[in-house]
Design a protein around this motif. Structure first.
Motif, PDB file in Angstrom:
ATOM      1  N   PRO A   1      42.227  42.944  45.800  1.00  9.24           N
ATOM      2  CA  PRO A   1      42.868  41.833  45.091  1.00  9.24           C
ATOM      3  C   PRO A   1      42.072  41.243  43.936  1.00  9.24           C
ATOM      4  CG  PRO A   1      41.907  41.053  47.133  1.00  9.24           C
ATOM      5  CD  PRO A   1      41.734  42.541  47.130  1.00  9.24           C
ATOM      6  N   ASP A   2      40.786  41.523  43.837  1.00  9.34           N
ATOM      7  CA  ASP A   2      39.929  40.772  42.913  1.00  9.34           C
ATOM      8  C   ASP A   2      39.411  41.581  41.729  1.00  9.34           C
ATOM      9  OD1 ASP A   2      40.036  38.389  44.496  1.00  9.34           O
ATOM     10  OD2 ASP A   2      38.659  39.362  45.897  1.00  9.34           O
ATOM     11  N   THR A   3      39.918  42.768  41.532  1.00  8.80           N
ATOM     12  CA  THR A   3      39.469  43.594  40.416  1.00  8.80           C
ATOM     13  C   THR A   3      40.008  43.031  39.107  1.00  8.80           C
ATOM     14  OG1 THR A   3      39.368  45.560  41.801  1.00  8.80           O
ATOM     15  CG2 THR A   3      39.526  45.913  39.432  1.00  8.80           C
ATOM     16  N   ARG A   4      39.142  42.930  38.115  1.00  7.77           N
ATOM     17  CA  ARG A   4      39.550  42.414  36.817  1.00  7.77           C
ATOM     18  C   ARG A   4      40.378  43.458  36.078  1.00  7.77           C
ATOM     19  NH1 ARG A   4      39.423  37.239  36.532  1.00  7.77           N
ATOM     20  NH2 ARG A   4      39.352  37.380  34.250  1.00  7.77           N
ATOM     21  N   VAL A   5      41.510  43.039  35.572  1.00 10.93           N
ATOM     22  CA  VAL A   5      42.393  43.931  34.826  1.00 10.93           C
ATOM     23  C   VAL A   5      43.261  43.053  33.930  1.00 10.93           C
ATOM     24  CG1 VAL A   5      44.182  43.937  36.620  1.00 10.93           C
ATOM     25  CG2 VAL A   5      44.037  45.848  35.031  1.00 10.93           C
ATOM     26  N   TRP A   6      43.663  43.601  32.796  1.00 12.28           N
ATOM     27  CA  TRP A   6      44.492  42.819  31.879  1.00 12.28           C
ATOM     28  C   TRP A   6      45.766  42.364  32.570  1.00 12.28           C
ATOM     29  CZ3 TRP A   6      49.526  43.395  30.223  1.00 12.28           C
ATOM     30  CH2 TRP A   6      49.932  42.566  29.170  1.00 12.28           C
ATOM     31  N   GLY A   7      46.177  41.135  32.287  1.00 10.52           N
ATOM     32  CA  GLY A   7      47.442  40.616  32.765  1.00 10.52           C
ATOM     33  C   GLY A   7      47.975  39.617  31.755  1.00 10.52           C
ATOM     34  N   TRP A   8      49.258  39.464  31.694  1.00 11.91           N
ATOM     35  CA  TRP A   8      49.827  38.584  30.673  1.00 11.91           C
ATOM     36  C   TRP A   8      49.827  37.119  31.085  1.00 11.91           C
ATOM     37  CZ3 TRP A   8      54.137  35.735  31.942  1.00 11.91           C
ATOM     38  CH2 TRP A   8      54.941  36.202  33.001  1.00 11.91           C
ATOM     39  N   ALA A   9      49.498  36.852  32.335  1.00 10.75           N
ATOM     40  CA  ALA A   9      49.412  35.462  32.798  1.00 10.75           C
ATOM     41  C   ALA A   9      48.379  35.397  33.912  1.00 10.75           C
ATOM     42  CB  ALA A   9      50.769  34.967  33.307  1.00 10.75           C
ATOM     43  N   GLY A  10      47.916  34.201  34.196  1.00 14.48           N
ATOM     44  CA  GLY A  10      47.039  34.006  35.330  1.00 14.48           C
ATOM     45  C   GLY A  10      45.598  34.367  35.056  1.00 14.48           C
ATOM     46  N   GLU A  11      44.914  34.838  36.095  1.00 10.71           N
ATOM     47  CA  GLU A  11      43.470  35.030  36.052  1.00 10.71           C
ATOM     48  C   GLU A  11      43.044  36.415  35.584  1.00 10.71           C
ATOM     49  OE1 GLU A  11      41.429  32.509  36.533  1.00 10.71           O
ATOM     50  OE2 GLU A  11      43.209  31.261  36.851  1.00 10.71           O
ATOM     51  N   GLY A  12      43.982  37.324  35.357  1.00 12.89           N
ATOM     52  CA  GLY A  12      43.612  38.663  34.912  1.00 12.89           C
ATOM     53  C   GLY A  12      42.978  39.489  36.007  1.00 12.89           C
ATOM     54  N   ASP A  13      43.668  39.584  37.140  1.00 13.20           N
ATOM     55  CA  ASP A  13      43.152  40.394  38.237  1.00 13.20           C
ATOM     56  C   ASP A  13      44.300  41.111  38.940  1.00 13.20           C
ATOM     57  OD1 ASP A  13      44.372  38.479  39.912  1.00 13.20           O
ATOM     58  OD2 ASP A  13      42.522  37.354  40.140  1.00 13.20           O
ATOM     59  N   THR A  14      43.924  41.988  39.861  1.00 11.61           N
ATOM     60  CA  THR A  14      44.934  42.793  40.546  1.00 11.61           C
ATOM     61  C   THR A  14      45.792  41.960  41.488  1.00 11.61           C
ATOM     62  OG1 THR A  14      43.069  43.424  41.974  1.00 11.61           O
ATOM     63  CG2 THR A  14      43.848  45.053  40.396  1.00 11.61           C
ATOM     64  N   ARG A  15      45.296  40.816  41.909  1.00 11.56           N
ATOM     65  CA  ARG A  15      46.109  39.921  42.747  1.00 11.56           C
ATOM     66  C   ARG A  15      47.386  39.515  41.998  1.00 11.56           C
ATOM     67  NH1 ARG A  15      42.491  36.791  43.594  1.00 11.56           N
ATOM     68  NH2 ARG A  15      41.932  37.142  45.766  1.00 11.56           N
ATOM     69  N   PHE A  16      47.246  39.214  40.709  1.00 13.45           N
ATOM     70  CA  PHE A  16      48.415  38.861  39.899  1.00 13.45           C
ATOM     71  C   PHE A  16      49.430  39.994  39.913  1.00 13.45           C
ATOM     72  CE2 PHE A  16      50.531  39.510  35.789  1.00 13.45           C
ATOM     73  CZ  PHE A  16      51.297  38.361  35.709  1.00 13.45           C
TER      74      PHE A  16
END
Length: 268
Positions: A108-123
């Motif tokens: 859940p905590d790996t950093r990855v691009w996301g269009w909202a939120g914290e930019g992690d796999t949890r999103f």
């Protein structure tokens, strides 16, 4: 903001893919127009959903730190053959298995691009759960098949929708969302109340249109308008998949305010 466990999201993505596949292979007319997404046929809806799963799989697997364009995603658009249920089913199965495997491996905590939120796999685990949960409703409505969703998933989908509206309002220029909290609407509120929630699941929401953006929480509260009904129906109505006068739903108070909210928060 309450979240389900990462593994629970992964399990639900796999479950929802299986349910959507069963619609594809049910004999449903894949050329039929989706009433809740009238720009798409059922086949196009399935291709959109599978393409989204493949996009996220590639983002997560490669630990991408910026967005990936559609043309960079292998088999993004699905099989070349049109209206071929078997090929579409096989592609969708591969799409689902790929994203679930990538999310499980990343945690859940790996950093990855996301269009909202914290930019992690949890999103992304959460986002894909509700992307396919709602689009599976579109498919079921098109095919005239029954639809149900686990209560904790439906409740989390409502949480996520409110979270995303709040996040966009506070972080991105979005005219429609800004209009929600224009001066003439400030202080007005919306209450969602699921009447069939299992014991222990807090399935009520209170949303205020405040000066700096919406403020929301789980729980009961006196509001300008209340939407009451079974949890699945409240979910689908709040996503504009069911009309507000659908059987079992009840609107108490300022119906125009609720209709205004639904008009300004249409996405997904």
């Amino acid at each position: 903001m309450s979240l389900l466990a990462h593994d629970r999201y992964c399990d639900e993505i796999a479950h929802q893919v299986g349910k959507l596949r069963s619609i594809v292979t049910s004999g449903a007319d894949l050329s039929a127009t989706v009433p809740t997404c009238p720009d798409w046929s059922l086949e196009q809806l399935v291709r959109h959903t599978g393409g989204a799963l493949r996009w996220v799989e590639l983002l997560v697997r490669t630990r991408a730190q910026e967005n990936i364009r559609d043309e960079q995603i292998p088999a993004h658009g699905g099989p070349r053959a049109r209206v071929d249920p078997a090929a579409l089913d096989a592609w969708l199965a591969e799409s689902g298995a790929g994203v679930v495997a990538a999310l499980r491996e990343a945690g859940p905590d790996t950093r990855v691009w996301g269009w909202a939120g914290e930019g992690d796999t949890r999103f992304w685990a959460r986002r894909m759960t509700h992307e396919i949960t709602v689009h599976r409703a579109d498919a079921a409505l098109t095919a005239g098949l029954p639809y149900e969703v686990a209560p904790e998933v439906a409740a989390d989908a409502l949480d996520e929708r409110l979270y995303l509206v709040e996040w966009v309002q506070r972080n991105l220029p979005h005219r429609a969302y800004a209009e929600l909290c224009a001066a003439e609407h400030r202080g007005r509120s919306i209450h969602l109340h699921a009447t069939d929630a299992p014991t222990g699941l807090d399935a009520e929401w209170w949303v205020e249109l405040a000066e700096g953006g919406i403020v929301w929480r789980r729980g009961h509260g006196k509001a300008s308008v209340t939407l009451r009904g079974p949890l699945t129906s409240v979910l689908l109505a709040f996503y504009r998949r069911l009309p507000l006068d659908a059987p079992g739903l009840e609107v108490l108070g300022d119906r125009e305010l609720l209709e205004f909210w639904l008009e300004k928060t249409t996405f997904g």
